[in-house]
Scaffold this active site. Sequence first.
Site, PDB file in Angstrom:
ATOM      1  N   ASP A  17      58.645  49.173  41.966  1.00 22.41           N
ATOM      2  CA  ASP A  17      58.657  47.859  41.028  1.00 22.41           C
ATOM      3  C   ASP A  17      60.349  47.921  40.516  1.00 22.41           C
ATOM      4  O   ASP A  17      60.897  48.918  40.080  1.00 22.41           O
ATOM      5  CB  ASP A  17      57.936  48.205  39.875  1.00 22.41           C
ATOM      6  N   GLY A  43      52.640  48.971  42.878  1.00 25.50           N
ATOM      7  CA  GLY A  43      51.838  48.535  43.982  1.00 25.50           C
ATOM      8  C   GLY A  43      50.422  48.790  43.361  1.00 25.50           C
ATOM      9  O   GLY A  43      50.069  49.723  42.359  1.00 25.50           O
ATOM     10  N   THR A 225      37.883  39.681  34.945  1.00 19.88           N
ATOM     11  CA  THR A 225      38.851  39.887  33.711  1.00 19.88           C
ATOM     12  C   THR A 225      39.298  38.550  33.448  1.00 19.88           C
ATOM     13  O   THR A 225      39.611  37.662  34.276  1.00 19.88           O
ATOM     14  CB  THR A 225      39.846  40.865  34.054  1.00 19.88           C
ATOM     15  N   SER A 228      42.916  36.386  27.769  1.00 16.23           N
ATOM     16  CA  SER A 228      42.629  36.206  26.483  1.00 16.23           C
ATOM     17  C   SER A 228      41.099  36.041  26.008  1.00 16.23           C
ATOM     18  O   SER A 228      40.701  36.301  24.797  1.00 16.23           O
ATOM     19  CB  SER A 228      43.232  34.966  26.095  1.00 16.23           C
ATOM     20  N   MET A 229      40.421  35.758  27.107  1.00 16.88           N
ATOM     21  CA  MET A 229      38.759  35.434  26.878  1.00 16.88           C
ATOM     22  C   MET A 229      38.177  36.808  26.969  1.00 16.88           C
ATOM     23  O   MET A 229      36.829  36.771  26.692  1.00 16.88           O
ATOM     24  CB  MET A 229      38.377  34.534  27.830  1.00 16.88           C
ATOM     25  N   ASP A 257      45.629  46.369  36.788  1.00 15.32           N
ATOM     26  CA  ASP A 257      45.330  47.716  37.487  1.00 15.32           C
ATOM     27  C   ASP A 257      44.934  48.875  36.520  1.00 15.32           C
ATOM     28  O   ASP A 257      44.054  49.604  36.826  1.00 15.32           O
ATOM     29  CB  ASP A 257      46.778  48.075  37.924  1.00 15.32           C
ATOM     30  N   SER A 296      53.155  52.942  32.332  1.00 15.08           N
ATOM     31  CA  SER A 296      52.314  52.498  30.938  1.00 15.08           C
ATOM     32  C   SER A 296      51.032  52.965  30.952  1.00 15.08           C
ATOM     33  O   SER A 296      50.288  52.574  29.934  1.00 15.08           O
ATOM     34  CB  SER A 296      52.576  51.079  30.882  1.00 15.08           C
TER      35      SER A 296
END
Length: 312
Positions: A17, A43, A225, A228-229, A257, A296
């Site tokens: 990345d 990835g 997924t 926001s919902m 991910d 993260s």
Amino acid sequence: MKSVGKKVVVFGSFVVDLTGRTRTLPVPGQTVMGSTFVMGPGGKGSNQAVAAHRAGADVTLVTKVGKDVFGKVATDFYEKEGMNTEYIFVDEEKETGCALITVEEGTAQNEIVVISGACGNITEEDIEKSRALIESSDILLLQLEINFDALYKVIDIAHAAGVTIVVNTAPAAELPAEILKKLDIVTPNETEAQILTGVKIENGDDAKKAAEVLMEKGVKQVVITLGSMGAFAMNNEKYELVERLSVDAIDTTGAGDAFNGGFVMALAEGKDLFTALRYGNVTGALSVTRKGTAPSMPDREAIDRFYAEVYG
């Protein structure tokens, strides 16, 4: 904390990345000044394997890199994480893949261009070297960032061996009917689900319609997924929509991910689809509170703590 659950194999992509942060995302033809730049492991396959590993699952990643400095980024990172590197194949000609990522600081939204490189060149030889690993696994997690001839072959092997197959249908693409029938669970986002089903998803009812179409095509269970919902899951017995968890988002890159990694960790520990949905929701929410993708991904302690706070 390591799980005592089932064996998970993630067969997918590794890319490096290259992430820049800006005040505003550029429009076509525009140049904008960035504030920071970070290079790191990424990835979808790699990110999901790292997320599941940190969440406590017994994970082996199968991927492919080039004979270049970016390939060393992969092996150095996995060794630091304590992950198995036995199935990190090396391409003699193709370069390691990379992702060009721009993140808007105010909204945490992102734009991404992925160049697959070596992980778009998975060969028959690579697959045969990992056949025994795949056949002996309990759960196989796949994405759509490797070459599709290899993807379909891996699905065939796992299906014949009775392995539970989970496919995160990202990046968005259509899949043939004969492949969908072999999948136990698919985990698209709302855009990917629309491409697979033709159903535009704007609410929970739409998600249910899309899930029904996928199950009619032969998929056994569906998770969608919804940003926001929240997130939606459905099997032959029930369906459920869980709300998005409120967190202070810094960088949404890799949230899907993280969701998939937390989700398969819970499945590997024997949790049902709807409990696994919640673990995925928690893992994804925690990931956006930090910068980056693989870096993260939250650890099990953080996941358990937040899960207890929001779901009791």
